[in-house]
Design a protein around this motif. Structure first.
Motif, short mmCIF file in Angstrom:
data_model
loop_
_atom_site.label_atom_id
_atom_site.label_comp_id
_atom_site.label_asym_id
_atom_site.label_seq_id
_atom_site.Cartn_x
_atom_site.Cartn_y
_atom_site.Cartn_z
N GLY A 87 0.80 -1.22 0.00
CA GLY A 87 0.00 0.00 0.00
C GLY A 87 0.83 1.27 0.00
O GLY A 87 0.32 2.35 0.27
N LYS A 88 2.14 1.15 -0.32
CA LYS A 88 3.03 2.31 -0.31
C LYS A 88 3.60 2.62 -1.69
O LYS A 88 4.59 3.33 -1.81
CB LYS A 88 4.16 2.09 0.69
N GLY A 89 2.99 2.04 -2.73
CA GLY A 89 3.45 2.31 -4.10
C GLY A 89 4.52 1.37 -4.61
O GLY A 89 4.99 1.53 -5.75
N VAL A 90 4.92 0.39 -3.81
CA VAL A 90 5.97 -0.54 -4.24
C VAL A 90 5.49 -1.36 -5.45
O VAL A 90 6.22 -1.53 -6.42
CB VAL A 90 6.40 -1.48 -3.09
N GLY A 91 4.26 -1.85 -5.39
CA GLY A 91 3.72 -2.64 -6.50
C GLY A 91 3.67 -1.86 -7.79
O GLY A 91 4.01 -2.38 -8.86
N LYS A 92 3.26 -0.61 -7.73
CA LYS A 92 3.19 0.24 -8.91
C LYS A 92 4.57 0.41 -9.54
O LYS A 92 4.75 0.25 -10.75
CB LYS A 92 2.58 1.60 -8.53
N LYS A 93 5.57 0.71 -8.70
CA LYS A 93 6.94 0.87 -9.20
C LYS A 93 7.50 -0.45 -9.71
O LYS A 93 8.23 -0.49 -10.70
CB LYS A 93 7.84 1.44 -8.11
N LEU A 94 7.14 -1.53 -9.05
CA LEU A 94 7.57 -2.86 -9.49
C LEU A 94 7.07 -3.13 -10.91
O LEU A 94 7.83 -3.56 -11.77
CB LEU A 94 7.06 -3.93 -8.52
N PHE A 95 5.78 -2.88 -11.14
CA PHE A 95 5.24 -3.18 -12.47
C PHE A 95 5.76 -2.22 -13.53
O PHE A 95 5.91 -2.62 -14.68
CB PHE A 95 3.71 -3.28 -12.43
N GLU A 96 6.08 -0.99 -13.17
CA GLU A 96 6.75 -0.10 -14.12
C GLU A 96 8.08 -0.70 -14.55
O GLU A 96 8.44 -0.69 -15.72
CB GLU A 96 6.95 1.29 -13.51
N PHE A 97 8.82 -1.24 -13.56
CA PHE A 97 10.08 -1.91 -13.87
C PHE A 97 9.86 -3.12 -14.78
O PHE A 97 10.57 -3.30 -15.76
CB PHE A 97 10.80 -2.36 -12.58
N ILE A 98 8.87 -3.95 -14.43
CA ILE A 98 8.59 -5.16 -15.22
C ILE A 98 8.26 -4.81 -16.66
O ILE A 98 8.79 -5.42 -17.59
CB ILE A 98 7.45 -5.99 -14.58
#
Length: 141
Positions: A87-98
């Motif tokens: 819930g801190k934006g890690v998933g969003k940044k992860l998928f941008e990387f992917i």
């Protein structure tokens, strides 16, 4: 939050096992998971650690394949982010990387599986633009 996505080497499998065990609910022994991950590393699979300021936040894998219906594809797998970082934006940044990484490897699409009871991930993936296209079936042999 500044994130780093570093490739895990086959020899580093023991480092990720506690997170995989938590993700999988301790379903398998470390020995079985180590054996399976060792085989995965010999296939079209890559594993990454998510970190920030020297702290490990999570782990994920990527499968690369060509599908007749999707072309060259990247499949994110066993995505695990520690509870305190959700819930801190890690998933969003992860998928941008992917997406960027997969495009650099020539992928045209990304597809993934999500457990039917993981409603939080469903919402996330739908917000990322994934579409539910079918069911994943498994039969033990």
């Amino acid at each position: 939050m500044n994130l780093a996505f570093n490739k895990i080497l086959k020899e580093e499998i023991p480092q990720i096992l506690p997170m995989i065990q938590e993700l999988m609910g301790q379903q398998f022994s470390d020995e079985i998971l180590s054996q399976r991950f060792s085989e995965m590393f010999d296939q079209n699979y890559e594993c990454f650690k998510i970190s920030s300021e020297g702290q490990t936040l999570g782990v994920f894998g990527l499968w690369f394949m060509t599908r007749h219906y999707a072309g060259r594809s990247c499949e994110p797998d066993h995505i695990f982010i520690r509870e305190e970082f959700r819930g801190k934006g890690v998933g969003k940044k992860l998928f941008e990387f992917i997406y960027k990484y997969a495009a650099e490897k020539g992928c045209e699409t990304s597809e993934l599986n999500s457990y039917v009871h993981n409603f939080r991930s469903h919402k996330f993936y739908l917000n990322e633009g994934y579409e539910i296209r079918g069911y994943h079936f498994l039969k033990k042999l």
